[in-house]
Design an enzyme around this catalytic site. Structure first.
Site, PDB file in Angstrom:
ATOM      1  N   ASP A   1     -63.068  -7.797 -68.322  1.00 38.50           N
ATOM      2  CA  ASP A   1     -62.790  -7.972 -69.646  1.00 38.50           C
ATOM      3  C   ASP A   1     -61.662  -9.193 -69.485  1.00 38.50           C
ATOM      4  O   ASP A   1     -60.574  -8.715 -69.184  1.00 38.50           O
ATOM      5  CB  ASP A   1     -62.261  -6.919 -70.447  1.00 38.50           C
ATOM      6  CG  ASP A   1     -61.785  -7.125 -71.810  1.00 38.50           C
ATOM      7  OD1 ASP A   1     -61.858  -8.558 -72.375  1.00 38.50           O
ATOM      8  OD2 ASP A   1     -61.337  -6.227 -72.442  1.00 38.50           O
TER       9      ASP A   1
ATOM     10  N   TRP B   1     -56.219  -1.576 -72.931  1.00 38.29           N
ATOM     11  CA  TRP B   1     -57.723  -1.880 -73.093  1.00 38.29           C
ATOM     12  C   TRP B   1     -58.556  -1.403 -72.258  1.00 38.29           C
ATOM     13  O   TRP B   1     -59.625  -1.224 -72.413  1.00 38.29           O
ATOM     14  CB  TRP B   1     -57.473  -3.583 -73.265  1.00 38.29           C
ATOM     15  CG  TRP B   1     -56.840  -3.728 -74.447  1.00 38.29           C
ATOM     16  CD1 TRP B   1     -55.557  -4.524 -74.743  1.00 38.29           C
ATOM     17  CD2 TRP B   1     -57.111  -3.515 -75.994  1.00 38.29           C
ATOM     18  NE1 TRP B   1     -55.217  -4.503 -76.024  1.00 38.29           N
ATOM     19  CE2 TRP B   1     -56.125  -3.993 -76.886  1.00 38.29           C
ATOM     20  CE3 TRP B   1     -58.365  -2.969 -76.520  1.00 38.29           C
ATOM     21  CZ2 TRP B   1     -56.009  -4.016 -78.192  1.00 38.29           C
ATOM     22  CZ3 TRP B   1     -58.334  -2.858 -77.773  1.00 38.29           C
ATOM     23  CH2 TRP B   1     -57.477  -3.278 -78.604  1.00 38.29           C
TER      24      TRP B   1
ATOM     25  N   LYS C   1     -58.091 -15.769 -78.368  1.00 37.53           N
ATOM     26  CA  LYS C   1     -56.852 -15.872 -77.645  1.00 37.53           C
ATOM     27  C   LYS C   1     -56.714 -17.231 -77.066  1.00 37.53           C
ATOM     28  O   LYS C   1     -55.685 -18.041 -77.096  1.00 37.53           O
ATOM     29  CB  LYS C   1     -56.377 -14.899 -76.619  1.00 37.53           C
ATOM     30  CG  LYS C   1     -56.526 -13.316 -77.260  1.00 37.53           C
ATOM     31  CD  LYS C   1     -56.351 -12.140 -76.306  1.00 37.53           C
ATOM     32  CE  LYS C   1     -56.526 -11.016 -76.959  1.00 37.53           C
ATOM     33  NZ  LYS C   1     -55.534 -10.548 -78.005  1.00 37.53           N
TER      34      LYS C   1
END
Length: 361
Positions: free
Chosen positions: A172, A102, A196
């Protein structure tokens, strides 16, 4: 199947108490006779909701007064583009720390808008670990330094905040937001997709320091312009109202159970129990160094892809859902975000013990 435990990496499980509250209010929110999904986002009641949601989040996360809280759309991927459009200034470039899939994806997107330097900070193998976090000697060359504290695919988490001197640090935190207390003042920007730890997919949290707002390049679309969104209460268009509402319930629930200290203690207890079992097992293994093992995403394999597939199928039949690892790495992955109870982890360990006894060659 007596009880289902959902180990999905995202969209992930939401606290049952929150879902039950939403269920009870679904068709009659605040005695209005309609759903929260059916009221005007600029009406009195919804405006009160978003003000209280921000207040609760600030209290739970100890957000300083000189930071703005934005609830945006487009997920973390949207922020991959928004960041360089808003933050690239006189220095003309940013530094991205690559710790996995990511963080690398964020850097790739940012290159569409700015000059990006990238440094790999993870060494992969049988002892996958973070190599260095001190960039104080080079960080001042960049408008900002970006990293991803938790890589969901590999199960690598960075617990120490990178040293970037006086440079702007961007994180992030999509997969570990609100999982423990942090010092917000160490960051220029924190952003996270909701799906999440915050609520359902469809809304994205951005926490940004005041002085970083208002410098977007002229061609930045208004929906990605932090100043425009700040001035419009994150509502330059109709927001995902139901997702925002559910996030507000999550914040209240976290407050009610004792805040992030309680959440962090639970998360450590869950992760430690699972890692302890894996470490003592003759069948399963985890390749991440102990100091970088994620408390949110526990990855493991048997070393036999066919046996991994059998494990996933039998686990699913036993009510342990979404344990299949990401296609990039394969194997298994147990995502044990805030809403996963200890009972779910204990049920997984019991199943793993049974499967090991039945399949160990």
């Amino acid at each position: 199947m007596s009880q289902v435990f959902n180990f999905s990496a995202g969209p992930a499980m939401i606290f049952p108490e929150v879902l039950h509250k939403a269920q009870a209010e679904l068709t009659n929110w605040l005695g209005q006779g309609v759903s929260v999904m059916e009221v005007s986002h600029r009406g009195k009641y919804f405006m009160e909701l978003i003000a209280e949601a921000e207040k609760d989040l600030r209290e739970v996360y100890h957000i300083p007064d000189n930071y703005r809280v934005l609830f945006l759309q487009g997920g973390a991927r949207g922020q991959f583009a928004a960041l360089p459009m808003n933050l690239i200034g006189k220095k003309g470039k940013a530094l991205y720390l690559n710790s996995g899939h990511w963080s690398a994806t964020a850097a790739k997107e940012a290159r569409n808008f700015a000059e990006i330097d990238e440094i790999t900070i993870v060494e992969k193998g049988e002892n996958t670990h973070i190599t260095t976090l001190d960039f104080s000697d080079i960080a001042d060359q960049y408008d900002y330094v970006h990293y991803c504290p938790n890589e969901t695919i590999s199960g690598v988490e960075i617990f120490e905040i990178p040293n970037v001197g006086d440079a702007v640090l961007v994180a992030d935190m999509s997969s570990n937001i609100l999982s423990r207390e942090i010092d917000i003042s160490k960051f220029g920007v924190i952003y996270a997709g909701a799906q999440k730890n915050l609520g359902p997919a469809g809304i994205t949290l951005v926490i940004i320091r005041d002085d970083l707002i208002g410098h977007a390049r002229k061609e930045t679309p208004s929906i990605w312009n932090y100043a425009v969104q700040r001035d419009a209460d994150s509502m330059i268009n109709t927001p995902p109202t139901f997702a925002w509402y559910l996030c507000s319930l999550v914040f209240k629930h976290i407050k009610a159970i004792g805040g992030l200290k309680v959440i962090a203690e639970r998360n450590v207890r869950k992760a430690q129990a699972l890692y302890d079992y894996i470490d003592g097992s003759q069948l399963y293994r985890n390749v991440v160094a102990k100091e970088n093992r994620s408390t949110m995403n526990v990855t493991f394999v048997t070393g036999n892809p066919e046996l991994d597939a059998k494990f996933i199928a039998e686990a699913t039949a036993a009510g342990l859902q979404a344990l299949k690892g990401h296609k990039v790495l394969g194997g298994m992955r147990a995502s044990i975000y805030n809403a996963m109870p200890l009972e779910g982890v204990e049920a997984l360990i019991q199943f793993m013990k049974k499967f090991e006894a039945e399949n160990l060659a």
